[in-house]
Design a protein around this motif. Sequence first.
Motif, mmCIF file in Angstrom:
data_model
loop_
_atom_site.group_PDB
_atom_site.id
_atom_site.type_symbol
_atom_site.label_atom_id
_atom_site.label_comp_id
_atom_site.label_asym_id
_atom_site.label_seq_id
_atom_site.Cartn_x
_atom_site.Cartn_y
_atom_site.Cartn_z
ATOM 1 N N GLY A 67 0.824 -1.208 0.000
ATOM 2 C CA GLY A 67 0.000 0.000 0.000
ATOM 3 C C GLY A 67 0.850 1.246 0.000
ATOM 4 N N LEU A 68 0.256 2.338 -0.476
ATOM 5 C CA LEU A 68 0.920 3.640 -0.543
ATOM 6 C C LEU A 68 0.039 4.671 0.136
ATOM 7 N N LEU A 69 0.617 5.422 1.075
ATOM 8 C CA LEU A 69 -0.095 6.463 1.817
ATOM 9 C C LEU A 69 0.358 7.837 1.335
ATOM 10 N N VAL A 70 -0.603 8.627 0.857
ATOM 11 C CA VAL A 70 -0.312 9.944 0.306
ATOM 12 C C VAL A 70 -0.993 10.997 1.164
ATOM 13 N N CYS A 71 -0.243 12.022 1.545
ATOM 14 C CA CYS A 71 -0.798 13.142 2.308
ATOM 15 C C CYS A 71 -0.974 14.347 1.400
ATOM 16 N N SER A 72 -2.194 14.871 1.341
ATOM 17 C CA SER A 72 -2.464 16.164 0.713
ATOM 18 C C SER A 72 -2.108 17.207 1.761
ATOM 19 N N ASP A 73 -0.896 17.715 1.691
ATOM 20 C CA ASP A 73 -0.297 18.430 2.816
ATOM 21 C C ASP A 73 -0.676 19.908 2.827
ATOM 22 N N SER A 74 -1.275 20.330 3.949
ATOM 23 C CA SER A 74 -1.621 21.731 4.158
ATOM 24 C C SER A 74 -0.667 22.400 5.133
ATOM 25 N N GLY A 75 0.184 21.607 5.782
ATOM 26 C CA GLY A 75 1.024 22.128 6.846
ATOM 27 C C GLY A 75 0.302 22.217 8.173
ATOM 28 N N GLU A 76 -0.998 21.858 8.198
ATOM 29 C CA GLU A 76 -1.801 21.984 9.415
ATOM 30 C C GLU A 76 -1.923 20.677 10.197
ATOM 31 N N VAL A 77 -1.591 19.543 9.572
ATOM 32 C CA VAL A 77 -1.844 18.248 10.220
ATOM 33 C C VAL A 77 -0.582 17.380 10.169
ATOM 34 N N PRO A 78 0.413 17.703 10.993
ATOM 35 C CA PRO A 78 1.641 16.906 10.976
ATOM 36 C C PRO A 78 1.418 15.459 11.377
ATOM 37 N N GLU A 79 0.341 15.200 12.149
ATOM 38 C CA GLU A 79 0.051 13.819 12.543
ATOM 39 C C GLU A 79 -0.148 12.931 11.322
ATOM 40 N N LEU A 80 -0.648 13.518 10.242
ATOM 41 C CA LEU A 80 -0.874 12.753 9.016
ATOM 42 C C LEU A 80 0.366 12.761 8.124
ATOM 43 N N SER A 81 0.945 13.930 7.912
ATOM 44 C CA SER A 81 2.096 14.022 7.010
ATOM 45 C C SER A 81 3.276 13.211 7.538
ATOM 46 N N ASP A 82 3.407 13.121 8.871
ATOM 47 C CA ASP A 82 4.506 12.345 9.440
ATOM 48 C C ASP A 82 4.355 10.846 9.187
#
Length: 283
Positions: free
Chosen positions: A239-254
């Motif tokens: 699987g591949l996890l992609v973050c649509s990064d806003s800079g507001e949700v580091p819990e997801l981007s990390d």
Amino acid sequence: MVNSLPHPTTSAGRDGLAAILARPQETVVALDFDGTLAGIVPDPESARAHPGAVAALAALAPRVASVAVVTGRPAGVAVRHGGFAGVPGLESLVVLGHYGAERWDAATGTVRAAPVPPGVAAVRAELPGFLDRAGAWQGVWIEEKGRAVAVHTRRAADPEGAFEALKGPLADLATGHGLVLEPGRMVLELRPPGVDKGVALASYVRETGAGSVLYAGDDLGDLPAFAAVEKLRADGTPGLLVCSDSGEVPELSDRADLSVPGPAGVVDFLTALAEAVEEVRGD
């Protein structure tokens, strides 16, 4: 082209992308709507899919096993705001609304839905007075979501202050009616327990028998879907996890294997993925 695809930063993500490219016909591509396919706006009723999103999905969908939109919105609302109905190439698109409690299939153009839990109706009736007593009406508003109710603070004079002040009391209100509180980007959603994007995604992957999965999201509500993909990977499904990064949700981007700059970045990635899949198949 393959070389234009951004490179995942994790080994699991690289394995996931390699599996998708090797066997796209076995891949489920699942995506959140708000913040991923559509930009975040002060009024969610004004949210629309990024101008290139439908074309990117239509180019990719015939090349993979399935494309699904997984959202907390009602399925019909996501279809309308996304412009997904009647699009050539999206004949097999599925929209899992209300975290999977509703399902729209492009093949039939119909929505199937579970009954609305009674706790949602009780909270809906109680919320206006609750917010009034809390002195929270200034810039704070309620979004009706059918099987959930959301309180938005983005328009408040102090959005983060209002968000933090309401989080605890709204959690207590949700618990009192057998619901749970789901925090997001300046939004607090009260909804039934045991229903989230991870449950919806895992169920859909099992239904399709997919050999690999890609999930893209932007907010805290996407963490269960990330966890579902991580569980699938642990069980042998790449699987591949992609973050649509806003800079507001580091819990997801990390936790993401790959971060792209918002919906525009998601559209660019989907477009490049469709081209890469076609190039690999052409070889």
